[in-house]
Enzyme design. Structure first.
Site, short mmCIF file in Angstrom:
data_model
loop_
_atom_site.label_atom_id
_atom_site.label_comp_id
_atom_site.label_asym_id
_atom_site.label_seq_id
_atom_site.Cartn_x
_atom_site.Cartn_y
_atom_site.Cartn_z
N HIS A 77 0.80 -1.26 0.19
CA HIS A 77 -0.01 0.22 0.16
C HIS A 77 0.73 1.32 -0.10
O HIS A 77 1.88 1.42 0.75
CB HIS A 77 -0.98 -0.08 1.37
CG HIS A 77 -2.00 1.10 1.08
ND1 HIS A 77 -2.86 1.35 0.32
CD2 HIS A 77 -2.08 2.32 2.24
CE1 HIS A 77 -3.60 2.57 0.48
NE2 HIS A 77 -2.75 3.08 1.68
N SER A 78 0.66 2.19 -0.88
CA SER A 78 1.35 3.28 -0.84
C SER A 78 2.68 3.26 -1.16
O SER A 78 3.17 2.51 -2.43
CB SER A 78 1.10 4.33 0.29
OG SER A 78 1.33 5.60 0.03
#
Length: 241
Positions: A77-78
């Site tokens: 994520h990210s």
């Protein structure tokens, strides 16, 4: 669960392994989930954080390669999505993943995006506060803030200096997850991940901002599990065939 496909997860900038605990628990009946703990936080808080994304990806690739005994997938994520992609690139010549699940991040570019280039602590605190990835009370408390800042500084130096380097495209399917009101990544930027693999790419858009995972845990878990199980089953069939 014995025999379940293995999923390696990489948290966001400033995030620790605990940030993906809810997702890991939700996936646990279906997948064997391992979450990376970057240096400089929680049980590794006495270690020096790594402020270079390529160096961190090198280290994570070594860790992953030592824990695979069958088809597996990577989730990030990210900042973790960039790491998952770079780890997959490093492992592809030997034993690459069966699938990549890339969340809350646009496709790589040769130069860092403006949202990644944060120069001061105040810039980082403002950005993290706006994204909602860190409890506001932590950033307001001077002692707690000083505890989390070394990891945040290192992570933003890492992602703020990361630039994609040309190389062979991936050959595995991508699943891309994105919030429709993410302040730092547009849906179009996320969809461009399709340009980095010769396999299929599926983009799933959720309502919410950068941390849409928290509000859509069941739906995100379902998407991640489906991508992993399908790809890993195909990987087993290919290996046997």
């Amino acid at each position: 669960m014995a025999g379940a496909p293995r999923l390696f997860c990489f948290p966001h900038a400033g995030g620790a392994a605990s940030s993906l605990r809810s997702l890991a628990l939700s996936l646990a009946p279906t997948l064997d989930v391992l979450v990376a703990q970057y240096p400089g936080r929680q049980d590794r808080r006495l270690e020096e954080p790594v402020d270079d994304l390529d160096r961190l990806a090198d280290a994570l690739a070594v860790e992953v390669s030592g824990q695979i005994d069958g088809p597996y997938a990577l989730f990030g994520h990210s900042m973790g999505a960039a790491l998952a992609y770079e780890v997959a690139r490093r492992l592809a010549p030997r034993r690459g993943p069966a699938a990549l699940i890339l969340s809350g991040r646009g496709a790589p570019r040769p130069e860092p995006g403006r949202h990644d280039r944060l120069r001061t602590d105040d810039d980082i605190v403002r950005a993290v506060s706006a994204l909602g990835g860190t409890t506001p009370e932590v950033l307001r408390d001077p002692e707690l803030r000083e505890m989390v800042m070394p990891a945040l500084r290192a992570d933003y130096r890492a992602i703020g200096s990361y630039g994609w380097k040309p190389g062979p495209p991936s050959t595995v399917p991508f699943t891309v997850l994105i919030g429709d009101s993410d302040p730092v990544v547009t849906v179009e930027q996320a969809q461009r991940w399709a340009e980095f693999t010769t396999a299929d790419t599926r983009t799933q858009v959720f309502s919410g901002g950068h941390f849409f995972l928290d509000a859509h845990l069941a739906e995100v878990s379902e998407a991640v599990a489906a991508a992993c199980v399908t790809a890993c089953a195909s990987g087993v069939a290919t290996a046997r065939g």
